[in-house]
Design a protein around this motif. Structure first.
Motif, PDB file in Angstrom:
ATOM      1  N   ILE A   3      -4.324 -10.762 -34.124  1.00 25.85           N
ATOM      2  CA  ILE A   3      -3.478 -10.436 -33.297  1.00 25.85           C
ATOM      3  C   ILE A   3      -4.276  -9.740 -32.113  1.00 25.85           C
ATOM      4  CG2 ILE A   3      -1.278 -10.218 -32.885  1.00 25.85           C
ATOM      5  CD1 ILE A   3      -0.969 -10.654 -35.999  1.00 25.85           C
ATOM      6  N   SER A   4      -3.851 -10.421 -30.639  1.00 24.97           N
ATOM      7  CA  SER A   4      -4.690  -9.230 -30.031  1.00 24.97           C
ATOM      8  C   SER A   4      -3.726  -8.424 -29.383  1.00 24.97           C
ATOM      9  CB  SER A   4      -4.827 -10.094 -28.280  1.00 24.97           C
ATOM     10  OG  SER A   4      -5.638 -11.121 -28.622  1.00 24.97           O
ATOM     11  N   LEU A   5      -3.770  -7.202 -29.019  1.00 27.27           N
ATOM     12  CA  LEU A   5      -3.301  -5.873 -29.039  1.00 27.27           C
ATOM     13  C   LEU A   5      -3.491  -5.699 -27.579  1.00 27.27           C
ATOM     14  CD1 LEU A   5      -0.381  -3.845 -29.489  1.00 27.27           C
ATOM     15  CD2 LEU A   5      -2.919  -3.061 -30.655  1.00 27.27           C
ATOM     16  N   LEU A   6      -2.583  -5.398 -26.848  1.00 24.80           N
ATOM     17  CA  LEU A   6      -3.215  -4.949 -24.637  1.00 24.80           C
ATOM     18  C   LEU A   6      -2.563  -3.610 -24.918  1.00 24.80           C
ATOM     19  CD1 LEU A   6      -4.507  -5.863 -22.151  1.00 24.80           C
ATOM     20  CD2 LEU A   6      -1.880  -6.545 -21.482  1.00 24.80           C
ATOM     21  N   LEU A   7      -4.293  -2.215 -24.554  1.00 26.76           N
ATOM     22  CA  LEU A   7      -3.871  -1.245 -24.160  1.00 26.76           C
ATOM     23  C   LEU A   7      -3.329  -1.035 -23.433  1.00 26.76           C
ATOM     24  CD1 LEU A   7      -6.358  -0.203 -27.156  1.00 26.76           C
ATOM     25  CD2 LEU A   7      -4.402  -0.389 -27.530  1.00 26.76           C
ATOM     26  N   HIS A   8      -1.797  -0.133 -22.738  1.00 26.86           N
ATOM     27  CA  HIS A   8      -1.487   0.490 -22.003  1.00 26.86           C
ATOM     28  C   HIS A   8      -2.006   1.873 -21.676  1.00 26.86           C
ATOM     29  CE1 HIS A   8       1.702  -2.534 -20.173  1.00 26.86           C
ATOM     30  NE2 HIS A   8       0.758  -2.935 -20.039  1.00 26.86           N
ATOM     31  N   VAL A   9      -2.426   2.519 -23.089  1.00 24.41           N
ATOM     32  CA  VAL A   9      -2.818   3.538 -23.575  1.00 24.41           C
ATOM     33  C   VAL A   9      -3.397   3.846 -24.700  1.00 24.41           C
ATOM     34  CG1 VAL A   9      -0.576   5.113 -22.802  1.00 24.41           C
ATOM     35  CG2 VAL A   9      -0.522   3.121 -25.336  1.00 24.41           C
ATOM     36  N   ASP A  10      -4.285   4.180 -24.357  1.00 22.20           N
ATOM     37  CA  ASP A  10      -6.100   4.540 -25.156  1.00 22.20           C
ATOM     38  C   ASP A  10      -5.243   4.871 -26.779  1.00 22.20           C
ATOM     39  OD1 ASP A  10      -8.524   3.887 -26.074  1.00 22.20           O
ATOM     40  OD2 ASP A  10      -8.767   5.187 -25.256  1.00 22.20           O
ATOM     41  N   ILE A  11      -5.811   3.789 -27.710  1.00 17.45           N
ATOM     42  CA  ILE A  11      -5.527   4.652 -28.751  1.00 17.45           C
ATOM     43  C   ILE A  11      -7.148   5.715 -29.594  1.00 17.45           C
ATOM     44  CG2 ILE A  11      -5.812   3.695 -32.041  1.00 17.45           C
ATOM     45  CD1 ILE A  11      -4.480   1.131 -30.499  1.00 17.45           C
ATOM     46  N   PRO A  12      -6.620   6.741 -30.165  1.00 18.79           N
ATOM     47  CA  PRO A  12      -8.393   7.343 -30.366  1.00 18.79           C
ATOM     48  C   PRO A  12      -9.078   6.851 -31.101  1.00 18.79           C
ATOM     49  CG  PRO A  12      -5.610   8.778 -30.647  1.00 18.79           C
ATOM     50  CD  PRO A  12      -5.559   7.099 -30.472  1.00 18.79           C
ATOM     51  N   ALA A  13     -10.246   7.267 -30.759  1.00 17.97           N
ATOM     52  CA  ALA A  13     -11.585   6.523 -31.805  1.00 17.97           C
ATOM     53  C   ALA A  13     -10.910   6.410 -33.071  1.00 17.97           C
ATOM     54  CB  ALA A  13     -13.269   6.969 -31.283  1.00 17.97           C
ATOM     55  N   ALA A  14     -10.985   7.611 -33.638  1.00 18.33           N
ATOM     56  CA  ALA A  14     -10.855   7.734 -35.701  1.00 18.33           C
ATOM     57  C   ALA A  14      -9.251   7.158 -36.026  1.00 18.33           C
ATOM     58  CB  ALA A  14     -10.874   9.683 -35.041  1.00 18.33           C
ATOM     59  N   LEU A  15      -8.473   6.332 -34.519  1.00 20.03           N
ATOM     60  CA  LEU A  15      -7.579   5.282 -35.005  1.00 20.03           C
ATOM     61  C   LEU A  15      -8.150   3.831 -35.167  1.00 20.03           C
ATOM     62  CD1 LEU A  15      -4.315   7.958 -34.313  1.00 20.03           C
ATOM     63  CD2 LEU A  15      -6.118   7.555 -36.341  1.00 20.03           C
ATOM     64  N   ARG A  16      -8.841   3.755 -34.037  1.00 22.34           N
ATOM     65  CA  ARG A  16      -9.151   2.305 -33.968  1.00 22.34           C
ATOM     66  C   ARG A  16      -9.397   1.758 -34.865  1.00 22.34           C
ATOM     67  NH1 ARG A  16     -10.392   0.068 -28.691  1.00 22.34           N
ATOM     68  NH2 ARG A  16      -9.403   1.954 -27.253  1.00 22.34           N
ATOM     69  N   PRO A  17     -10.618   2.288 -35.823  1.00 22.41           N
ATOM     70  CA  PRO A  17     -10.671   1.299 -37.510  1.00 22.41           C
ATOM     71  C   PRO A  17      -9.425   1.022 -38.350  1.00 22.41           C
ATOM     72  CG  PRO A  17     -11.734   2.938 -37.117  1.00 22.41           C
ATOM     73  CD  PRO A  17     -10.993   3.287 -36.393  1.00 22.41           C
ATOM     74  N   ALA A  18      -8.317   1.475 -38.324  1.00 16.31           N
ATOM     75  CA  ALA A  18      -7.032   1.063 -38.649  1.00 16.31           C
ATOM     76  C   ALA A  18      -6.412   0.037 -38.343  1.00 16.31           C
ATOM     77  CB  ALA A  18      -6.251   2.443 -39.118  1.00 16.31           C
ATOM     78  N   PHE A  19      -6.097   0.013 -37.108  1.00 14.60           N
ATOM     79  CA  PHE A  19      -5.639  -1.065 -36.827  1.00 14.60           C
ATOM     80  C   PHE A  19      -6.787  -2.543 -36.550  1.00 14.60           C
ATOM     81  CE2 PHE A  19      -3.551   2.111 -34.736  1.00 14.60           C
ATOM     82  CZ  PHE A  19      -2.430   1.697 -33.887  1.00 14.60           C
ATOM     83  N   GLU A  20      -7.834  -2.293 -36.522  1.00 15.44           N
ATOM     84  CA  GLU A  20      -8.825  -3.533 -36.725  1.00 15.44           C
ATOM     85  C   GLU A  20      -8.790  -4.629 -37.363  1.00 15.44           C
ATOM     86  OE1 GLU A  20     -11.853  -1.216 -35.390  1.00 15.44           O
ATOM     87  OE2 GLU A  20     -11.787  -1.822 -32.988  1.00 15.44           O
ATOM     88  N   GLN A  21      -8.857  -3.023 -38.752  1.00 15.85           N
ATOM     89  CA  GLN A  21      -8.816  -3.353 -40.402  1.00 15.85           C
ATOM     90  C   GLN A  21      -7.520  -4.455 -40.107  1.00 15.85           C
ATOM     91  OE1 GLN A  21      -9.764  -0.008 -42.249  1.00 15.85           O
ATOM     92  NE2 GLN A  21     -11.673   0.058 -41.895  1.00 15.85           N
ATOM     93  N   ALA A  22      -6.916  -3.710 -39.811  1.00 15.31           N
ATOM     94  CA  ALA A  22      -5.051  -4.469 -40.112  1.00 15.31           C
ATOM     95  C   ALA A  22      -5.039  -5.831 -39.500  1.00 15.31           C
ATOM     96  CB  ALA A  22      -4.116  -3.538 -39.718  1.00 15.31           C
ATOM     97  N   GLY A  23      -5.999  -6.132 -38.849  1.00 12.93           N
ATOM     98  CA  GLY A  23      -6.110  -8.089 -37.532  1.00 12.93           C
ATOM     99  C   GLY A  23      -5.987  -8.027 -36.765  1.00 12.93           C
ATOM    100  N   PHE A  24      -5.715  -6.558 -36.256  1.00 13.74           N
ATOM    101  CA  PHE A  24      -5.571  -6.170 -34.153  1.00 13.74           C
ATOM    102  C   PHE A  24      -6.650  -6.189 -33.287  1.00 13.74           C
ATOM    103  CE2 PHE A  24      -2.195  -5.415 -36.983  1.00 13.74           C
ATOM    104  CZ  PHE A  24      -0.786  -5.851 -36.428  1.00 13.74           C
TER     105      PHE A  24
END
Length: 325
Positions: A3-24
């Motif tokens: 599921i594609s999530l457009l970012l107006h604000v950045d997600i910290p690098a340490a938290l990005r894997p959780a989003f990617e692993q959840a399918g985003f």
């Protein structure tokens, strides 16, 4: 399929894997100017592939931007604010809007009290004087916080936490103004902003931003606060009439102000920074490690719930708790 999530604000690098692993799939945004549609950076993704947007209240999402993203289903606001999200357009298109209510209240309330104490006791001014070697000259009397009257403009979650700190930590009298009195609060209610300012020694602004609260604190309000009064703003810069504030501070019509937010930020008027009876911080009240972690956890929770067919945890007021299912 991600599921594609457009970012107006950045997600910290340490938290990005959780989003990617959840399918985003995380898509950084590109905006040519403030009126152009917000599109995936560098053309890396087709706008029609975007299913969700992560934004903040001061950026928001307009009807034109929604139209540029035809498969948009969910708008997540990182913090509590959503003033520049076109809610009518979202409702008309069946787009859910969720926010981070309750995730940063503690940090903002802490910062409000820090600003209040620093301004009333003139901590920055005293620090500068000592560094200049003006020990004796700087030893002037300053008001105490204990026993004073504090007016809370906007008794939401943040306002309630500020009120608690003031009442229990500094034995202050507390009053507030909302559009309507809170049935669950026994605090003194003032039916106008000016009446609250006239009653208070300290006026703390924590109301939502947006057109409905623009310049809610104006020249009349500041005059009501008076020459011994202090203004603290941890909401949105637009709530305070900057020109009126500069004029009142110059004339010492109020004793001082401490602002975490400024109208037109990040640009700050030179007339404001030239004053010696103001403290300015760069919209950081909500930026504690704990609050940031909670905000991004809420964003991930909102995304996961919505796209798995469950109600989002914090739909903005007026939004039905619909799901993608």
């Amino acid at each position: 399929m991600p599921i594609s999530l457009l970012l107006h604000v950045d997600i910290p690098a340490a938290l990005r894997p959780a989003f990617e692993q959840a399918g985003f799939r995380l898509c950084p945004a590109l905006r040519e100017n403030e009126h152009s549609p917000i599109l995936p950076a560098d053309g890396a993704f087709d706008p029609s592939s975007i299913n969700a947007v992560l934004t903040i209240g001061s950026i928001g999402l307009s009807e034109a931007h929604m139209a540029a993203l035809p498969n948009l289903r969910l708008i997540c606001c990182q913090g509590v604010g959503y003033e520049k999200v076109d809610l009518d357009a979202a409702r008309a298109r069946g787009i859910m809007v969720a926010n981070g209510a309750g995730t940063n209240d503690t940090a903002v309330a802490d910062h409000a009290l820090a600003l209040l104490a620093a301004m009333v006791r003139d901590i920055p001014g005293l620090d500068r004087a000592v560094r200049r070697g003006e020990w004796q000259q700087a030893r002037q009397t300053r008001p105490q916080l204990t026993g004073r009257r504090v007016g809370i403009l906007g008794l939401g979650n943040i306002g309630l936490k500020i009120a608690k700190r003031c009442a229990q930590g500094f034995d202050m009298e507390v009053a507030y103004h909302n559009r309507q009195p809170r049935a669950d609060s026994e605090l003194r209610y003032c039916d106008t902003v000016d009446a609250l300012a006239h009653w208070a020694d300290f006026l703390v602004v924590c109301t939502p931003g947006g057109a409905g609260t623009r310049h809610l604190v104006n020249a009349r309000t500041l005059e009501a606060l008076g020459a011994d009064g202090f203004l603290i703003n941890v909401s949105r810069g637009s709530v305070v009439d900057t020109g009126a504030l500069i004029d009142c501070l110059r004339r010492r019509a109020i004793a001082g102000a401490a602002l975490d937010v400024v109208e037109g930020e990040p640009e700050v008027p030179a007339a404001l920074t030239a004053l010696d009876n103001i403290i300015l911080t760069p919209h950081v009240a909500a930026r504690s490690p704990e609050a940031l972690e909670a905000m991004f956890a809420r964003v991930l929770d909102s995304l996961t719930c919505y796209f798995s067919g469950r109600p989002v945890p914090a739909p903005v007021p007026g939004m039905a708790s619909s799901t993608a299912a």
